[in-house]
Design an enzyme around this catalytic site. Structure first.
Site, PDB file in Angstrom:
ATOM      1  N   LEU A 150      51.362  42.405  43.239  1.00 41.00           N
ATOM      2  CA  LEU A 150      51.027  43.771  43.661  1.00 41.00           C
ATOM      3  C   LEU A 150      50.341  43.779  45.021  1.00 41.00           C
ATOM      4  CD1 LEU A 150      47.755  44.516  43.422  1.00 41.00           C
ATOM      5  CD2 LEU A 150      48.277  44.523  41.017  1.00 41.00           C
ATOM      6  N   CYS A 263      43.586  38.077  49.731  1.00 34.15           N
ATOM      7  CA  CYS A 263      44.687  37.217  49.257  1.00 34.15           C
ATOM      8  C   CYS A 263      45.272  36.321  50.328  1.00 34.15           C
ATOM      9  CB  CYS A 263      45.768  38.081  48.639  1.00 34.15           C
ATOM     10  SG  CYS A 263      45.132  39.091  47.299  1.00 34.15           S
ATOM     11  N   LYS A 326      43.487  46.907  55.508  1.00 35.61           N
ATOM     12  CA  LYS A 326      44.736  47.667  55.607  1.00 35.61           C
ATOM     13  C   LYS A 326      44.448  49.084  55.162  1.00 35.61           C
ATOM     14  CE  LYS A 326      47.719  47.012  52.015  1.00 35.61           C
ATOM     15  NZ  LYS A 326      48.494  46.320  50.966  1.00 35.61           N
TER      16      LYS A 326
HETATM   17  C1  UGA Z   1      49.413  40.584  49.510  1.00 43.12           C
HETATM   18  C2  UGA Z   1      50.885  40.453  49.155  1.00 43.12           C
HETATM   19  O1  UGA Z   1      51.658  41.330  49.990  1.00 43.12           O
HETATM   20  C3  UGA Z   1      51.130  40.813  47.699  1.00 43.12           C
HETATM   21  O2  UGA Z   1      52.495  40.644  47.364  1.00 43.12           O
HETATM   22  C4  UGA Z   1      50.254  39.907  46.838  1.00 43.12           C
HETATM   23  O3  UGA Z   1      50.378  40.234  45.454  1.00 43.12           O
HETATM   24  C5  UGA Z   1      48.794  40.086  47.237  1.00 43.12           C
HETATM   25  O4  UGA Z   1      48.641  39.761  48.628  1.00 43.12           O
HETATM   26  C6  UGA Z   1      47.988  39.142  46.396  1.00 43.12           C
HETATM   27  O5  UGA Z   1      48.152  37.934  46.539  1.00 43.12           O
HETATM   28  O6  UGA Z   1      47.284  39.613  45.498  1.00 43.12           O
HETATM   29  P1  UGA Z   1      47.789  42.648  50.049  1.00 43.12           P
HETATM   30  O7  UGA Z   1      46.721  41.636  50.256  1.00 43.12           O
HETATM   31  O8  UGA Z   1      47.498  43.870  49.259  1.00 43.12           O
HETATM   32  O9  UGA Z   1      49.057  41.959  49.343  1.00 43.12           O
HETATM   33  O10 UGA Z   1      48.234  43.132  51.490  1.00 43.12           O
HETATM   34  P2  UGA Z   1      49.548  43.109  52.391  1.00 43.12           P
HETATM   35  O11 UGA Z   1      50.221  44.404  52.320  1.00 43.12           O
HETATM   36  O12 UGA Z   1      50.351  41.894  52.135  1.00 43.12           O
HETATM   37  O13 UGA Z   1      48.880  42.990  53.832  1.00 43.12           O
HETATM   38  C7  UGA Z   1      48.100  41.841  54.159  1.00 43.12           C
HETATM   39  C8  UGA Z   1      47.600  41.915  55.565  1.00 43.12           C
HETATM   40  O14 UGA Z   1      48.671  41.719  56.477  1.00 43.12           O
HETATM   41  C9  UGA Z   1      46.951  43.240  55.955  1.00 43.12           C
HETATM   42  O15 UGA Z   1      45.761  42.957  56.671  1.00 43.12           O
HETATM   43  C10 UGA Z   1      47.982  43.882  56.864  1.00 43.12           C
HETATM   44  O16 UGA Z   1      47.409  44.731  57.804  1.00 43.12           O
HETATM   45  C11 UGA Z   1      48.606  42.666  57.520  1.00 43.12           C
HETATM   46  N1  UGA Z   1      49.979  42.895  58.037  1.00 43.12           N
HETATM   47  C12 UGA Z   1      50.981  43.221  57.183  1.00 43.12           C
HETATM   48  C13 UGA Z   1      50.225  42.746  59.396  1.00 43.12           C
HETATM   49  O17 UGA Z   1      49.316  42.434  60.198  1.00 43.12           O
HETATM   50  N2  UGA Z   1      51.503  42.935  59.856  1.00 43.12           N
HETATM   51  C14 UGA Z   1      52.522  43.271  59.041  1.00 43.12           C
HETATM   52  O18 UGA Z   1      53.665  43.428  59.529  1.00 43.12           O
HETATM   53  C15 UGA Z   1      52.258  43.422  57.678  1.00 43.12           C
END
Ligand code: UGA
Length: 436
Positions: A150, A263, A326
């Site tokens: 998730l 994460c 985020k």
């Molecule tokens: C992440 C994974 O996407 C989930 O699938 C996983 O279950 C979760 O970790 C976990 O291990 O529990 P999450 O931490 O909620 O989910 O956040 P993401 O949406 O993956 O974003 C992570 C970071 O990457 C954020 O800081 C976001 O701003 C950054 N990001 C994301 C970018 O800098 N560029 C992008 O193109 C996408």
């Protein structure tokens, strides 16, 4: 089914509520009495869209209860372990003491035929170790590993409608663990959700590999943004262009201040540490570079701020838009946005940070910063605006309106989400990462 969920943080509270929403009879357990009291009263202890609604309806229906006493898990047919595995205080490995404690706590309460299901993200090898412990201490129960994918901000939807289900089961399992889990996730199974039944090690590695891949994708595009910066190229157009190749895909190719949260950062470090323990550190040594590129983005934003203010930020008012890692979350764990605010403050800037949901959590960690709950209070009189979390509210700011609040029209778009031509046309000095 009768289900217990041990650990009611970002993962467990959502999982418990979603399981009750699906019609199961659920008890959520956590050692934090304040958290449990809030949940029992139908109030989520953190911000997650959609959670208040399902939590309220499930607690009102009587299908969802909470307790601080693990003995209340007795009688459940399935026990989900959803406690945290943060980075250890002194190493880059994961601290799995909460998983071990949850297991020890459950041992005296396991009914005949019950199934423990690990959801926490753990170093590969953990499930096999815990299964051996279970076989010796409580042979009437068995263990499966069911990693969670998730995303915060979409946690309720991702739990009710997962994009895949992974079950790691014991080598001598006769299909029972999978059939119990199929029962738990009947709605998703009936909707045709792909389901992979595999061994413990693979299920643990699926989780580590998925997050490592996502982190690598982000650092890849951030590395491209560094090259774009010195060549005058535009990383956003580059991402669009390579993203049209379906083998690459456009998602997770947004360059900016980088990834954070509870994460991705700790998972790639824990994966590296575990690979080193296994004598295969070389295989994932690139993840150290992924981490380094990611952390460099924070410094790049700070360097842009210094340059924008003519070489020094000292005593200059800077509005930092966003503190969470985020949007649609109040989570500030390893947040690049909050780090940037702290670094600028460390350079003597008069930082005022703002966020629609994260101010309280940020204040707890960094009380030395000044915060504003309304963006306009942070913006008033600012000599520089730094956007570091792409909340919709900030993406849709009107440059003319904001221009009337600030002292100088300078903005750093740390998420590359604003249209530079629109902001420049309104008289702003605009800087992004890897954008001309
Ligand atoms: C992440 C994974 O996407 C989930 O699938 C996983 O279950 C979760 O970790 C976990 O291990 O529990 P999450 O931490 O909620 O989910 O956040 P993401 O949406 O993956 O974003 C992570 C970071 O990457 C954020 O800081 C976001 O701003 C950054 N990001 C994301 C970018 O800098 N560029 C992008 O193109 C996408």
């Amino acid at each position: 089914m009768r289900i217990s969920v041990i650990g009611c943080g970002y993962l467990g509270a959502v999982h418990a509520s979603a399981m009750a929403e699906l019609g199961h009879d659920v008890i959520g357990i956590d050692v934090d009495a304040r958290k449990i009291a809030a949940l029992q009263a139908g109030r989520p202890p953190f911000y997650e869209p959609g959670l208040p609604e399902i939590l309220k309806s499930a607690t009102a229906s009587g299908r969802l209860r909470f307790s601080t006493d693990i003995a209340d898990a007795a009688g459940a047919e399935v026990h989900f372990v959803a406690v945290g595995t943060p980075q250890a205080a002194d190493t880059s490995a994961a601290d799995i003491s909460y998983v071990d404690a949850a297991f020890r706590g459950l041992l005296p309460h396991l009914a005949e035929g019950s199934l423990i299901v690990g959801k926490s993200t753990v170093p590969v090898g953990t499930a096999a170790r815990l299964a051996a412990l279970l076989a010796a201490a409580a042979p009437q129960a068995s263990l499966a590993w069911n990693p969670e994918f998730l995303r915060e901000g979409f946690a309720v939807k991702d739990t009710l409608e997962p994009d895949r289900l992974v079950y790691g089961v014991s080598a001598d399992d006769d299909g029972r663990a999978a059939s119990v889990l199929d029962h738990v996730y009947r709605a998703a199974i009936e909707a045709g959700t792909p389901r992979i039944v595999t061994d413990y090690a693979t299920s643990e590695l699926v989780k580590a590999a998925a997050n490592a891949f996502l982190a690598t994708k982000i650092s890849f595009i951030n590395a491209m943004s560094e090259i774009a910066d010195v060549t005058g190229a535009d990383v956003t157009a580059l991402a669009d262009a390579i993203g049209h190749d379906v083998r690459i895909g456009r998602r997770f190719l947004n360059a900016g201040v980088g990834f954070g949260g509870g994460c991705l950062p700790k998972d790639i470090r824990a994966f590296t540490a575990r690979a080193e323990e296994l004598g295969r550190g070389d295989a994932v040594a690139f993840l150290k570079e992924v981490d380094t590129i990611n952390l460099r983005q924070r410094q790049r934003v700070v360097d842009l701020a210094v340059a924008a203010l003519g070489g020094s930020v000292h005593r200059k008012k800077i509005a930092v838009l966003g503190v969470t890692f985020k949007p649609e979350s109040d989570d500030v764990r390893d947040s690049p946005a909050l780090d940037v605010a702290v670094l600028l403050k460390g350079l003597g800037a008069d930082v005022v940070a703002t966020d629609p949901q994260g101010v309280e959590n940020a204040r707890e960690r960094h009380p030395q910063l000044e915060y504003a709950t309304a963006a306009r209070d942070a913006l008033a009189g600012a000599e520089l605006v730094v956007l570091v979390t792409e909340w919709r509210e900030y993406r849709s700011l009107d440059p003319a309106d904001v221009g009337r609040l600030v002292a100088s029209r300078r903005i750093i778009d740390g998420r590359n989400v604003l249209d530079p031509s629109v902001w420049r046309a309104a008289g702003w000095e605009y800087r992004g990462l890897g954008r001309p």
